[in-house]
Design a protein around this motif. Structure first.
Motif, PDB file in Angstrom:
ATOM      1  N   PHE A   1     -30.518   1.977 -27.935  1.00 40.37           N
ATOM      2  CA  PHE A   1     -31.058   1.514 -26.654  1.00 40.37           C
ATOM      3  C   PHE A   1     -31.850   2.622 -25.956  1.00 40.37           C
ATOM      4  CE2 PHE A   1     -27.633  -1.810 -26.730  1.00 40.37           C
ATOM      5  CZ  PHE A   1     -28.512  -2.884 -26.814  1.00 40.37           C
ATOM      6  N   ILE A   2     -31.373   3.854 -26.079  1.00 40.92           N
ATOM      7  CA  ILE A   2     -32.106   4.982 -25.489  1.00 40.92           C
ATOM      8  C   ILE A   2     -33.476   5.107 -26.150  1.00 40.92           C
ATOM      9  CG2 ILE A   2     -32.177   7.512 -25.288  1.00 40.92           C
ATOM     10  CD1 ILE A   2     -29.127   7.415 -24.890  1.00 40.92           C
ATOM     11  N   TYR A   3     -33.528   4.946 -27.486  1.00 38.62           N
ATOM     12  CA  TYR A   3     -34.816   5.040 -28.170  1.00 38.62           C
ATOM     13  C   TYR A   3     -35.754   3.900 -27.755  1.00 38.62           C
ATOM     14  CZ  TYR A   3     -38.592   5.523 -31.364  1.00 38.62           C
ATOM     15  OH  TYR A   3     -39.864   5.678 -31.860  1.00 38.62           O
ATOM     16  N   ILE A   4     -35.231   2.703 -27.645  1.00 37.78           N
ATOM     17  CA  ILE A   4     -36.070   1.575 -27.210  1.00 37.78           C
ATOM     18  C   ILE A   4     -36.610   1.831 -25.811  1.00 37.78           C
ATOM     19  CG2 ILE A   4     -36.037  -0.879 -26.576  1.00 37.78           C
ATOM     20  CD1 ILE A   4     -34.028  -1.256 -28.928  1.00 37.78           C
ATOM     21  N   PHE A   5     -35.743   2.304 -24.910  1.00 39.85           N
ATOM     22  CA  PHE A   5     -36.189   2.652 -23.564  1.00 39.85           C
ATOM     23  C   PHE A   5     -37.243   3.760 -23.621  1.00 39.85           C
ATOM     24  CE2 PHE A   5     -35.759   5.858 -20.221  1.00 39.85           C
ATOM     25  CZ  PHE A   5     -36.239   5.140 -19.136  1.00 39.85           C
ATOM     26  N   SER A   6     -36.988   4.789 -24.427  1.00 39.92           N
ATOM     27  CA  SER A   6     -37.923   5.909 -24.537  1.00 39.92           C
ATOM     28  C   SER A   6     -39.270   5.456 -25.084  1.00 39.92           C
ATOM     29  CB  SER A   6     -37.349   6.996 -25.449  1.00 39.92           C
ATOM     30  OG  SER A   6     -36.172   7.520 -24.913  1.00 39.92           O
ATOM     31  N   PHE A   7     -39.250   4.541 -26.047  1.00 41.21           N
ATOM     32  CA  PHE A   7     -40.492   4.020 -26.617  1.00 41.21           C
ATOM     33  C   PHE A   7     -41.292   3.270 -25.555  1.00 41.21           C
ATOM     34  CE2 PHE A   7     -43.196   1.082 -28.899  1.00 41.21           C
ATOM     35  CZ  PHE A   7     -43.691   1.855 -29.937  1.00 41.21           C
TER      36      PHE A   7
ATOM     37  N   LEU B   1     -39.164  12.796 -28.696  1.00 37.75           N
ATOM     38  CA  LEU B   1     -38.840  13.935 -27.826  1.00 37.75           C
ATOM     39  C   LEU B   1     -37.954  13.506 -26.658  1.00 37.75           C
ATOM     40  CD1 LEU B   1     -42.220  15.896 -27.528  1.00 37.75           C
ATOM     41  CD2 LEU B   1     -40.153  16.601 -28.724  1.00 37.75           C
ATOM     42  N   LEU B   2     -38.308  12.383 -26.018  1.00 35.97           N
ATOM     43  CA  LEU B   2     -37.535  11.908 -24.872  1.00 35.97           C
ATOM     44  C   LEU B   2     -36.139  11.477 -25.286  1.00 35.97           C
ATOM     45  CD1 LEU B   2     -37.391  11.275 -21.876  1.00 35.97           C
ATOM     46  CD2 LEU B   2     -38.468   9.064 -22.357  1.00 35.97           C
ATOM     47  N   THR B   3     -36.011  10.792 -26.406  1.00 33.27           N
ATOM     48  CA  THR B   3     -34.693  10.395 -26.902  1.00 33.27           C
ATOM     49  C   THR B   3     -33.838  11.625 -27.191  1.00 33.27           C
ATOM     50  OG1 THR B   3     -35.580   8.376 -27.871  1.00 33.27           O
ATOM     51  CG2 THR B   3     -33.463   9.121 -28.718  1.00 33.27           C
ATOM     52  N   GLY B   4     -34.439  12.632 -27.820  1.00 33.38           N
ATOM     53  CA  GLY B   4     -33.718  13.872 -28.092  1.00 33.38           C
ATOM     54  C   GLY B   4     -33.268  14.563 -26.816  1.00 33.38           C
ATOM     55  N   GLY B   5     -34.137  14.583 -25.811  1.00 29.47           N
ATOM     56  CA  GLY B   5     -33.783  15.202 -24.533  1.00 29.47           C
ATOM     57  C   GLY B   5     -32.656  14.479 -23.828  1.00 29.47           C
ATOM     58  N   ILE B   6     -32.737  13.145 -23.789  1.00 31.18           N
ATOM     59  CA  ILE B   6     -31.685  12.364 -23.134  1.00 31.18           C
ATOM     60  C   ILE B   6     -30.362  12.511 -23.881  1.00 31.18           C
ATOM     61  CG2 ILE B   6     -30.918  10.014 -22.597  1.00 31.18           C
ATOM     62  CD1 ILE B   6     -33.858   9.336 -21.983  1.00 31.18           C
ATOM     63  N   CYS B   7     -30.417  12.443 -25.214  1.00 33.32           N
ATOM     64  CA  CYS B   7     -29.185  12.580 -26.009  1.00 33.32           C
ATOM     65  C   CYS B   7     -28.595  13.981 -25.866  1.00 33.32           C
ATOM     66  CB  CYS B   7     -29.458  12.252 -27.472  1.00 33.32           C
ATOM     67  SG  CYS B   7     -29.733  10.497 -27.764  1.00 33.32           S
ATOM     68  N   PHE B   8     -29.445  15.005 -25.787  1.00 33.71           N
ATOM     69  CA  PHE B   8     -28.940  16.363 -25.577  1.00 33.71           C
ATOM     70  C   PHE B   8     -28.191  16.449 -24.258  1.00 33.71           C
ATOM     71  CE2 PHE B   8     -29.380  20.658 -23.873  1.00 33.71           C
ATOM     72  CZ  PHE B   8     -28.815  21.404 -24.902  1.00 33.71           C
ATOM     73  N   LEU B   9     -28.801  15.938 -23.190  1.00 36.65           N
ATOM     74  CA  LEU B   9     -28.135  15.980 -21.882  1.00 36.65           C
ATOM     75  C   LEU B   9     -26.855  15.155 -21.876  1.00 36.65           C
ATOM     76  CD1 LEU B   9     -31.087  15.704 -19.336  1.00 36.65           C
ATOM     77  CD2 LEU B   9     -29.608  17.667 -19.731  1.00 36.65           C
ATOM     78  N   LEU B  10     -26.909  14.004 -22.506  1.00 34.45           N
ATOM     79  CA  LEU B  10     -25.780  13.079 -22.460  1.00 34.45           C
ATOM     80  C   LEU B  10     -24.619  13.527 -23.356  1.00 34.45           C
ATOM     81  CD1 LEU B  10     -25.282  10.389 -20.991  1.00 34.45           C
ATOM     82  CD2 LEU B  10     -26.097   9.220 -23.023  1.00 34.45           C
ATOM     83  N   TYR B  11     -24.925  13.948 -24.581  1.00 33.91           N
ATOM     84  CA  TYR B  11     -23.862  14.199 -25.563  1.00 33.91           C
ATOM     85  C   TYR B  11     -23.512  15.680 -25.762  1.00 33.91           C
ATOM     86  CZ  TYR B  11     -24.848   9.344 -26.610  1.00 33.91           C
ATOM     87  OH  TYR B  11     -25.054   7.985 -26.511  1.00 33.91           O
ATOM     88  N   ILE B  12     -24.440  16.570 -25.550  1.00 32.60           N
ATOM     89  CA  ILE B  12     -24.162  17.995 -25.741  1.00 32.60           C
ATOM     90  C   ILE B  12     -23.727  18.635 -24.419  1.00 32.60           C
ATOM     91  CG2 ILE B  12     -25.072  20.219 -26.538  1.00 32.60           C
ATOM     92  CD1 ILE B  12     -24.945  18.097 -28.772  1.00 32.60           C
ATOM     93  N   VAL B  13     -24.529  18.431 -23.365  1.00 31.36           N
ATOM     94  CA  VAL B  13     -24.239  19.029 -22.064  1.00 31.36           C
ATOM     95  C   VAL B  13     -23.234  18.184 -21.273  1.00 31.36           C
ATOM     96  CG1 VAL B  13     -25.318  19.831 -19.901  1.00 31.36           C
ATOM     97  CG2 VAL B  13     -26.550  20.047 -22.040  1.00 31.36           C
ATOM     98  N   HIS B  14     -23.097  16.918 -21.646  1.00 28.83           N
ATOM     99  CA  HIS B  14     -22.232  15.942 -20.950  1.00 28.83           C
ATOM    100  C   HIS B  14     -22.676  15.737 -19.496  1.00 28.83           C
ATOM    101  CE1 HIS B  14     -19.557  15.608 -24.346  1.00 28.83           C
ATOM    102  NE2 HIS B  14     -19.482  16.937 -24.399  1.00 28.83           N
ATOM    103  N   PHE B  15     -23.989  15.745 -19.312  1.00 24.31           N
ATOM    104  CA  PHE B  15     -24.579  15.464 -18.008  1.00 24.31           C
ATOM    105  C   PHE B  15     -24.902  13.970 -17.970  1.00 24.31           C
ATOM    106  CE2 PHE B  15     -28.149  15.182 -15.037  1.00 24.31           C
ATOM    107  CZ  PHE B  15     -27.659  15.900 -13.968  1.00 24.31           C
TER     108      PHE B  15
END
Length: 189
Positions: free
Chosen positions: A158-164, A126-140
């Motif tokens: 790396f985002i997934y490892i951090f999220s884990f 869930l956290l990886t999906g949220g971060i990737c959504f903000l980073l790649y879809i919203v470009h935040f």
């Protein structure tokens, strides 16, 4: 540590304890915890420096609301988002897709999945999906200058490892908090 063990029996005890609360008492608790979550999330902008270490604790009120009741936890999540739109609009989407998602993920997984590895994997996805959504879809730029807003499998890894790791820390922290809380409830019954 056994990855396949049940993470916290105390969270179920607390959940069953809160089932006895009236609807209005649960509603007031959810509103109060939403306000606390909104204040904690916005400390990053109000107190530069130390506030960034305080703002991740906005996860805890959402987690507690989920343990009270899943519907009230979802209401608290939405209410915190709406409060943040009024207080700190820039933090509202960060909460919606990162801090709040961790609270929702761990709380729901504690009540449904129950196993440590399942809770951590569910929340980290869930956290990886949220971060990737903000980073790649919203470009935040949620990660600041560390990652660009163009998709990269290496960065997602790396985002997934951090999220884990982040989810693991929060799962263990929630276990400790619920154990202490349960002991206090037994002591003062």
């Amino acid at each position: 540590m056994n990855w396949f063990s049940i993470l916290s029996h105390e969270s179920y005890e607390l959940h069953h304890h809160f089932k006895r609360f009236s609807h209005s008492k649960k509603l007031v608790l959810a509103a109060l915890l939403s306000a606390i979550a909104a204040i904690l999330q916005s400390t990053g902008n109000f107190l530069p420096g130390i506030g960034y270490f305080i703002s991740p604790f906005a996860t805890l009120p959402i987690l507690i609301c989920i343990i009270i009741s899943i519907p009230f936890g979802l209401q608290s999540y939405v209410l915190t988002f709406l409060l943040l739109i009024l207080i700190q609009p820039g933090e509202s989407f960060v909460f919606l897709f990162t801090t709040g998602v961790v609270g929702l993920g761990i709380g729901i997984a504690l009540l449904i999945v129950k196993r440590r590895i399942g809770i951590i994997v569910f929340t980290s996805i869930l956290l990886t999906g949220g971060i990737c959504f903000l980073l790649y879809i919203v470009h935040f730029p949620v990660l600041g200058p560390v990652a660009s807003t163009s998709p990269s499998l290496k960065v997602i890894g790396f985002i997934y490892i951090f999220s884990f790791m982040y989810s693991w820390i929060w799962a263990e922290l929630s276990r400790l908090i619920f154990k202490k809380w349960s002991k206090l409830m037994v002591k003062y019954r």
